[in-house]
Design a protein around this motif. Structure first.
Motif, mmCIF file in Angstrom:
data_model
loop_
_atom_site.group_PDB
_atom_site.id
_atom_site.type_symbol
_atom_site.label_atom_id
_atom_site.label_comp_id
_atom_site.label_asym_id
_atom_site.label_seq_id
_atom_site.Cartn_x
_atom_site.Cartn_y
_atom_site.Cartn_z
ATOM 1 N N UNK A 18 -48.358 -86.087 39.552
ATOM 2 C CA UNK A 18 -47.635 -84.930 39.034
ATOM 3 C C UNK A 18 -46.299 -85.383 38.468
ATOM 4 N N UNK A 19 -45.914 -84.787 37.368
ATOM 5 C CA UNK A 19 -44.585 -85.042 36.807
ATOM 6 C C UNK A 19 -44.109 -83.745 36.171
ATOM 7 N N UNK A 20 -42.923 -83.332 36.588
ATOM 8 C CA UNK A 20 -42.421 -82.046 36.123
ATOM 9 C C UNK A 20 -41.169 -82.239 35.284
ATOM 10 N N UNK A 21 -41.086 -81.521 34.199
ATOM 11 C CA UNK A 21 -39.852 -81.452 33.410
ATOM 12 C C UNK A 21 -39.400 -80.004 33.412
ATOM 13 N N UNK A 48 -50.160 -83.071 25.687
ATOM 14 C CA UNK A 48 -51.099 -82.897 26.799
ATOM 15 C C UNK A 48 -50.667 -83.713 28.016
ATOM 16 N N UNK A 49 -49.815 -84.736 27.799
ATOM 17 C CA UNK A 49 -49.363 -85.566 28.917
ATOM 18 C C UNK A 49 -49.832 -87.011 28.826
ATOM 19 N N UNK A 50 -50.417 -87.400 27.692
ATOM 20 C CA UNK A 50 -50.950 -88.766 27.554
ATOM 21 C C UNK A 50 -49.862 -89.820 27.766
ATOM 22 N N UNK A 51 -48.754 -89.654 27.028
ATOM 23 C CA UNK A 51 -47.698 -90.665 27.109
ATOM 24 C C UNK A 51 -47.060 -90.674 28.493
ATOM 25 N N UNK A 52 -46.888 -89.507 29.101
ATOM 26 C CA UNK A 52 -46.345 -89.449 30.455
ATOM 27 C C UNK A 52 -47.231 -90.241 31.412
#
Lengths: 321, 276
Positions: A18-21, A48-52
């Protein structure tokens, strides 16, 4: 199986990342397992979150929750061990414009603590392998986009990484340069490395990947082989390309009647597409009816669905969204 | 293709230090190659201070009087030295911000490069560049009639103070550079110029309006300039305020304070790149 047991057979293992901004989750329970020696295509629209995901797996970013290991080491607890075993090629080539190709690779080699002589030998070897031998002593600012990308890739290959991360490696490249990058990736995989490739281009994932994971709003919503994913939306597709745009409605109507499915119409390509179950029957019946209706058909094809169509059916929206 | 080396992460302090030094040297060296490959950039970097000396020394200088008497160009040169050191922070800022934006910093961070080595390399390269600028400017000063009059040791001490100021600003440059986009980092130059002029660089604070004079007196740059004038034996170093009387102590104190504040901030921001 426990996380540590699965670590033995999987080069990349992420569980519940999980990563929240602020109020939005870039990753919201991201699970992924990639077997050693395979290519996984991570697919999804912008945002979509690919780079994250790539940044967390390459130790650049700390996750808010969940766990991940790469090449057998936990990314949060043992980042130095992970960094020795991975290569990363990001979206923008991280090369030094002022230095030559050779100097760039020698510099990175020395930063991997190879020692002067080994770094030099390795740089020469990689320049040849990536087709940059002739441009080796030219400064990067005289390189084309494709050459920069290949040099950037070569830098990730310095230690022959166990796991290679490619974040949209061919975005903005022309088809010839794209082929060159693909060829380099295939060579590395043939030597036993594992690759995680993010892309917006479905055909790229289709050509390279053994496994495709579709990411949407921070979660994997589909994860399977390309063929299995294509089977998810049923059988083959029929494409009709018409000579005249004005015939499109008539052709769509005919195809709907023959296949019993709702066709999609692409006006600019003068193309009507529909899924079919009885391939040959539907083809002959459609051609017969269209000739009777005096609709001129320029081209006709039966084919497997594209990943674009898969993506559309899984997410309810196009990949380019 | 087989792996060339089996990865070994160093466990002993001595080996770790070896890595830091080797990484720092590799990074500093590549930055120094930049200098030699960009003759136009290097020329403008070295010419700019010379143009400033001509402009202020001769164009404005002919209308200037030094408070307390003395030659204006002899008064001006220590100001020019310190201004050049201060404006040098924009180099740090631009390089740090560019590397962070275009993925170079990410590549460093995804590799087993020691973080202290990256920073030390940056510092070495910037210090080398600034030392070169200072050398050119000193030569230029000698041509226009500036010189040192208290012997070589105080003169060397003055050079040391100038480099100390530049050193302290490296951390400001890294801290701010990690937070700015390259476009805004480039524009920081516009801000640095007035910041270096509201000081005793070109005129004595005693000749300015009261509030501005006080600001100028306490500008860290003024401390270095005043201390250099004193050490070189150039006119215009004496002043009535506490800051002017203790210029030497402040010329050491300010950079130490700036380093004490910004070095941890820069290190923290770099470490915390993994949270944004």
């Amino acid at each position: 199986m426990s996380h540590s047991e699965r670590m033995n057979s999987h080069s990349i293992l992420a569980e519940g990342l999980r990563k929240r901004y602020g109020d939005t989750y870039a990753l919201d329970g991201f699970d992924l397992a990639v077997r050693e020696g395979t290519v996984c295509g991570l697919l999804g629209p912008n945002g979509a979150g690919k780079t994250t995901a790539v940044r967390i797996l390459t130790t650049l970013l700390r996750a808010d929750g969940g766990r991940a290991s790469v090449a057998g080491f936990d990314v949060a607890a043992r980042p130095a061990e992970v960094r020795y075993r991975i290569g990363l090629t990001g979206q923008a080539p991280a090369v030094d414009e002022i230095l030559t190709g050779r100097e760039n690779l020698e510099m990175w080699g020395r930063l991997y603590h190879l020692g002067r002589r080994t770094a030099r030998a390795r740089a020469g070897e990689l320049l040849d392998r990536f087709g940059l031998g002739e441009a080796a002593d030219k400064r990067i600012k005289h390189y084309s986009g494709g050459m920069r990308r290949r040099l950037d890739l070569a830098a990730s290959f310095i230690l022959a990484p166990r796991v290679l991360f490619l974040d949209e490696p061919t975005t903005g490249l022309d088809p010839r340069n794209r082929d060159e990058v693909w060829q380099a990736v295939r060579t590395l995989v043939a030597a036993g490395s594992t690759v995680l490739l993010t892309t917006q281009y479905l055909d790229e994932a289709d050509r390279l990947a053994h496994q495709i994971a579709v990411l949407d709003r921070g979660r994997i919503i589909a994860d399977d082989s390309p063929d299995a994913l294509k089977s998810m939306i049923g059988g083959d597709q029929i494409d009709l390309v018409l000579r005249e745009e004005r015939d499109l409605p008539a052709a769509a109507e005919t195809l709907a009647a023959v296949t019993g499915a709702a066709p999609t119409v692409d006006a600019t390509a003068r193309r009507v597409t529909a899924p079919v179950s009885d391939r040959i029957g539907a083809l002959t019946e459609a051609m017969h009816r269209l000739r009777e209706a005096a609709v001129e058909v320029e081209d006709v094809a039966l084919r497997r669905p594209t990943l674009d169509e898969v993506f559309l059916s899984i997410t309810g929206k196009g990949a380019a969204a | 293709m087989s792996a060339l080396i089996s990865p070994v992460v160093p466990r002993t302090a001595a080996r770790r230090l070896g890595w830091v030094l080797s990484d720092a040297w590799v990074i500093a060296r590549s930055n120094l190659i930049h200098l030699t490959r960009n003759p136009a950039g290097m020329a403008s970097m070295l010419l700019f201070p010379i143009v400033m000396v001509v402009m202020f020394g001769y164009v404005f200088g002919s209308a200037m009087t030094v408070a307390g008497g003395g030659d204006y160009r002899a008064f001006l040169m220590p100001g020019m030295f310190a201004q050049t050191m201060a404006v040098g922070v924009t180099t740090t800022l631009v390089v740090v911000s560019t590397q962070a934006t275009y993925g170079v910093t990410d590549r460093f961070r995804s590799m087993p490069v020691s973080q202290s080595g990256v920073v030390l390399g940056r510092a070495l390269a910037d210090m080398a560049g600034s030392a070169l600028e200072l050398a050119v400017l000193i030569g230029c000063g000698l041509v226009v009639g500036w010189g040192w009059h208290n012997g070589p040791l105080p003169a060397l001490a003055a050079v040391g103070l100038l480099l100390l100021l530049r050193f302290s600003l490296i951390w400001v440059g890294i801290f701010v550079g990690l937070k700015l986009k390259p476009e805004s980092a480039g524009a920081s130059w516009m801000l640095m110029l007035p910041l270096t002029m509201i000081a005793n660089t070109f005129a004595s604070p005693a000749q300015m309006p009261g509030w501005l004079g006080a600001l100028a007196e306490w500008n860290p740059l003024s401390a270095t300039v005043a201390a250099c004038r004193e050490l070189f034996g150039n006119p215009g170093w004496s002043g009535g305020s506490w800051a002017a009387q203790h210029a030497l102590a402040l010329a050491i104190g300010w950079p130490l304070l700036i380093t004490a504040v910004f070095l941890p901030l820069a290190a923290r921001t770099y470490r915390r790149l993994d949270r944004v």
